[in-house]
Design a protein around this motif. Structure first.
Motif, PDB file in Angstrom:
ATOM      1  N   ILE A 128      17.947   4.549  -5.584  1.00 28.28           N
ATOM      2  CA  ILE A 128      19.332   4.996  -5.740  1.00 28.28           C
ATOM      3  C   ILE A 128      19.255   6.515  -5.803  1.00 28.28           C
ATOM      4  O   ILE A 128      18.795   7.073  -6.805  1.00 28.28           O
ATOM      5  N   ALA A 129      19.666   7.195  -4.720  1.00 26.48           N
ATOM      6  CA  ALA A 129      19.476   8.639  -4.647  1.00 26.48           C
ATOM      7  C   ALA A 129      20.738   9.415  -4.309  1.00 26.48           C
ATOM      8  O   ALA A 129      20.757  10.631  -4.468  1.00 26.48           O
ATOM      9  N   ARG A 130      21.783   8.767  -3.859  1.00 23.25           N
ATOM     10  CA  ARG A 130      23.034   9.478  -3.557  1.00 23.25           C
ATOM     11  C   ARG A 130      23.602  10.050  -4.847  1.00 23.25           C
ATOM     12  O   ARG A 130      23.609   9.382  -5.878  1.00 23.25           O
ATOM     13  N   LYS A 131      24.080  11.280  -4.775  1.00 30.11           N
ATOM     14  CA  LYS A 131      24.535  11.994  -5.967  1.00 30.11           C
ATOM     15  C   LYS A 131      25.561  11.197  -6.771  1.00 30.11           C
ATOM     16  O   LYS A 131      25.445  11.070  -7.993  1.00 30.11           O
ATOM     17  N   ALA A 132      26.561  10.621  -6.112  1.00 30.37           N
ATOM     18  CA  ALA A 132      27.600   9.862  -6.821  1.00 30.37           C
ATOM     19  C   ALA A 132      27.021   8.605  -7.471  1.00 30.37           C
ATOM     20  O   ALA A 132      27.400   8.241  -8.591  1.00 30.37           O
ATOM     21  N   SER A 133      26.086   7.956  -6.792  1.00 28.43           N
ATOM     22  CA  SER A 133      25.480   6.738  -7.349  1.00 28.43           C
ATOM     23  C   SER A 133      24.567   7.059  -8.522  1.00 28.43           C
ATOM     24  O   SER A 133      24.518   6.317  -9.504  1.00 28.43           O
ATOM     25  N   VAL A 134      23.836   8.169  -8.434  1.00 29.87           N
ATOM     26  CA  VAL A 134      22.986   8.598  -9.550  1.00 29.87           C
ATOM     27  C   VAL A 134      23.854   8.935 -10.759  1.00 29.87           C
ATOM     28  O   VAL A 134      23.526   8.556 -11.895  1.00 29.87           O
ATOM     29  N   ALA A 135      24.974   9.608 -10.532  1.00 34.15           N
ATOM     30  CA  ALA A 135      25.891   9.930 -11.632  1.00 34.15           C
ATOM     31  C   ALA A 135      26.432   8.655 -12.275  1.00 34.15           C
ATOM     32  O   ALA A 135      26.543   8.563 -13.506  1.00 34.15           O
ATOM     33  N   LEU A 136      26.744   7.665 -11.458  1.00 30.15           N
ATOM     34  CA  LEU A 136      27.211   6.372 -11.963  1.00 30.15           C
ATOM     35  C   LEU A 136      26.123   5.706 -12.808  1.00 30.15           C
ATOM     36  O   LEU A 136      26.386   5.204 -13.907  1.00 30.15           O
ATOM     37  N   MET A 137      24.899   5.730 -12.309  1.00 29.77           N
ATOM     38  CA  MET A 137      23.770   5.158 -13.060  1.00 29.77           C
ATOM     39  C   MET A 137      23.549   5.919 -14.365  1.00 29.77           C
ATOM     40  O   MET A 137      23.342   5.311 -15.413  1.00 29.77           O
ATOM     41  N   ASP A 138      23.610   7.244 -14.314  1.00 30.10           N
ATOM     42  CA  ASP A 138      23.435   8.049 -15.530  1.00 30.10           C
ATOM     43  C   ASP A 138      24.473   7.690 -16.580  1.00 30.10           C
ATOM     44  O   ASP A 138      24.166   7.648 -17.775  1.00 30.10           O
TER      45      ASP A 138
END
Length: 145
Positions: A128-138
């Protein structure tokens, strides 16, 4: 049937629960002899309903057991000068196609973009490396303890 003994204790970031019974395999048929990646892993309908309802909890458990959050880096040329570029990404590693499938199913439920990376020519990591997806995971996964 004898009621299983249950013990629990509060730890930093979680509650550890232990129970001792020979009947766990009745509730969790995924458990069995042999390696996980060599046998079929599927959820019972009641387990699937829980993943549907609590997808983030399932994702968090997967990352905390077989995953990580890392900071990758690369270099790129900006105005003729090499610059270092860093970005966060999550990995989930498992040799079982079924387990990776359950994890990516949950990611799809919450709208996180992912892709499969190979190791030695075989699928292994979910990235999971897309900026929006990483922010969601965070926002939903939190640090490992």
């Amino acid at each position: 049937m004898v009621t299983p003994r249950i013990r629990h204790r509060q730890l930093k970031g979680c509650t550890e629960v232990k129970s001792f019974t020979h009947h766990w395999t009745c509730l969790f048929p995924q458990h069995g002899a042999g390696r996980k990646h060599d046998r079929h892993i599927a959820l019972e309908p009641w387990q699937h309903a829980l993943v549907d309802r609590y997808a983030w909890a399932f994702i968090r458990g997967c990352i905390h057991s077989d995953g990580c959050r890392v900071t990758n880096w690369t270099t790129k040329s900006v105005a003729g000068e090499r610059k270092r570029y860093e970005y966060a990404r999550y990995f989930f590693s498992n040799r079982s196609d079924d387990i990776r499938g359950l994890f990516t199913y949950a990611l799809d439920l919450v709208g996180a973009e992912w892709r499969i990376l190979e190791r030695n020519g075989a699928p292994f990591n979910v990235s999971i490396a897309r900026k929006a997806s990483v922010a969601l995971m965070d926002a939903h996964v939190g640090p490992k303890y």
